[in-house]
Enzyme design. Structure first.
Site, PDB file in Angstrom:
ATOM      1  N   LYS A  45      37.717  70.081  85.699  1.00  0.00           N
ATOM      2  CA  LYS A  45      38.049  68.667  85.894  1.00  0.00           C
ATOM      3  C   LYS A  45      36.987  67.847  85.166  1.00  0.00           C
ATOM      4  O   LYS A  45      35.803  68.178  85.223  1.00  0.00           O
ATOM      5  CB  LYS A  45      38.052  68.330  87.393  1.00  0.00           C
ATOM      6  CG  LYS A  45      38.304  66.862  87.704  1.00  0.00           C
ATOM      7  CD  LYS A  45      39.687  66.423  87.315  1.00  0.00           C
ATOM      8  CE  LYS A  45      39.874  64.913  87.450  1.00  0.00           C
ATOM      9  NZ  LYS A  45      41.152  64.450  86.886  1.00  0.00           N
ATOM     10  N   CYS A 128      41.155  59.063  79.480  1.00  0.00           N
ATOM     11  CA  CYS A 128      41.736  58.927  80.823  1.00  0.00           C
ATOM     12  C   CYS A 128      42.312  57.511  80.982  1.00  0.00           C
ATOM     13  O   CYS A 128      41.600  56.524  80.822  1.00  0.00           O
ATOM     14  CB  CYS A 128      40.695  59.179  81.907  1.00  0.00           C
ATOM     15  SG  CYS A 128      41.435  58.971  83.550  1.00  0.00           S
TER      16      CYS A 128
HETATM   17  C1  SIN Z   1      42.759  61.279  86.155  1.00  0.00           C
HETATM   18  O1  SIN Z   1      41.830  61.780  86.805  1.00  0.00           O
HETATM   19  O2  SIN Z   1      43.110  60.100  86.342  1.00  0.00           O
HETATM   20  C2  SIN Z   1      43.509  62.092  85.161  1.00  0.00           C
HETATM   21  C3  SIN Z   1      42.619  62.726  84.163  1.00  0.00           C
HETATM   22  C4  SIN Z   1      42.712  62.120  82.835  1.00  0.00           C
HETATM   23  O3  SIN Z   1      43.678  61.411  82.549  1.00  0.00           O
HETATM   24  O4  SIN Z   1      41.844  62.333  82.000  1.00  0.00           O
END
Ligand code: SIN
Length: 311
Positions: A45, A128
């Site tokens: 993540k 993001c």
């Molecule tokens: C998010 O955490 O909002 C999604 C991850 C991303 O879009 O990079």
């Protein structure tokens, strides 16, 4: 049948990865991915300096042909992921994904990686769409150029970037001409298609709480955009920059299409979220079946060999 692939000199026994954000936030999830024998590698993540809860719930919604999300980078914080990638016994390569809340934070995170023992692949998430008040950096061409210039003055380890989808051929030209100036290990294309909307007709409401319902679109609906981005970037980027194709893969046919467009690796998001890690086994066997029926033995037999329609 050989499904192995490489990003720079890092060898993956199999081309499939999770998309960052899917089953890769906690230690338990990362361990599950590490122990899944049908994905060749894994991505963490995207980490920010500190732990983040992310956006308020509901922030993910399944759609008939995909998903909409506004997670807002929930993560355990950078130290947790750096510790995981440096201390865990690696049965497969890991890509460490980072996403600062500002340019200064991005640079600080990369300094910490540069100064650490970590020697693997890093991916800077410049795309993001869900952090409130923070634009997608890779849509700012000049800003991205300035940032990459600063980064490569000190960052000497393999570094890729996660890109948002582009929709105009001129934008593909522009971003490629910037990226080609830097020794990037790879690009990962695409992040979700930012700021979509879904409407629940019964309640006459949006389906996500954050940002008044706007969210990133993923899954099957994203496949044509993802294929276009892999193809357009493969046609424009230096051959030294590898490509992870992300977006819309629900079957072996979709993975095959990504590879035809030029992907070195293929990552899967929504489908793994919906189906679980078993999706890797199913999609691997579907891909093998297609390759077998066409007499292909390795990904190199057809990677990037998409044909166009000539007169
Ligand atoms: C998010 O955490 O909002 C999604 C991850 C991303 O879009 O990079």
């Amino acid at each position: 049948m050989d499904l192995s692939s490489k990003i720079q000199n890092v060898k993956f026994e199999n081309l499939f990865l999770n998309a960052s954000g899917i089953h890769c936030q906690t230690k338990e999830e990362l361990d599950d991915l590490m122990n899944n024998s049908y994905s060749g590698g894994m991505v963490t993540k995207s980490a920010t300096s500190n732990h983040r809860f992310g956006n308020p719930l509901p922030r993910y919604h399944s759609l008939p042909s995909g998903s909409i999300n506004s997670m807002g980078l929930p993560n355990e914080g950078f130290d947790f992921y750096l510790d995981y990638v440096t201390r865990t016994e690696q049965k497969k390569p890991i890509i460490l994904s980072v996403a600062g809340m500002s340019k200064e934070e991005d640079l600080e995170l990369l300094h910490q990686i540069q100064d650490s023992d970590y020697q693997g692949l890093t991916e800077l998430n410049l795309s993001c769409p869900n952090v409130i008040g923070k634009p997608q950096m890779a849509y700012d061409f000049q800003g991205s150029d300035i940032m990459l210039n600063e980064i490569f003055k000190f960052f000497k380890k393999p570094l890729g970037i996660k890109l948002p989808p582009y929709f105009d051929l001129v934008h593909f030209d522009k971003i490629a001409s910037i990226l080609n100036q830097y020794p990037l290990s790879h690009v990962n294309t695409i992040n979700s298609i930012g700021n979509g909307m879904w409407v629940d007709i019964e309640s006459e409401k949006v389906v996500l709480k954050p940002k008044g319902g706007f969210g990133g679109i993923g899954g099957a609906m994203a496949l044509p955009t993802a294929l276009a981005n892999v193809r357009a970037l493969r046609q424009r980027l230096n051959s030294s920059i590898d490509i992870i194709g992300t977006g819309g893969v629900t079957t072996g046919r979709d993975a095959f299409a990504h590879i035809l467009c030029g992907a070195n690796m293929v990552s899967i998001g929504t489908q793994v979220y919906e189906e679980g890690l078993g999706a890797f086994e199913r999609i691997t066997s579907e891909l093998k079946e297609i390759m077998n029926s066409k007499g292909y033995h390795s990904l190199d037999d057809f990677r990037g060999k998409l044909k166009t329609i000539e007169d």
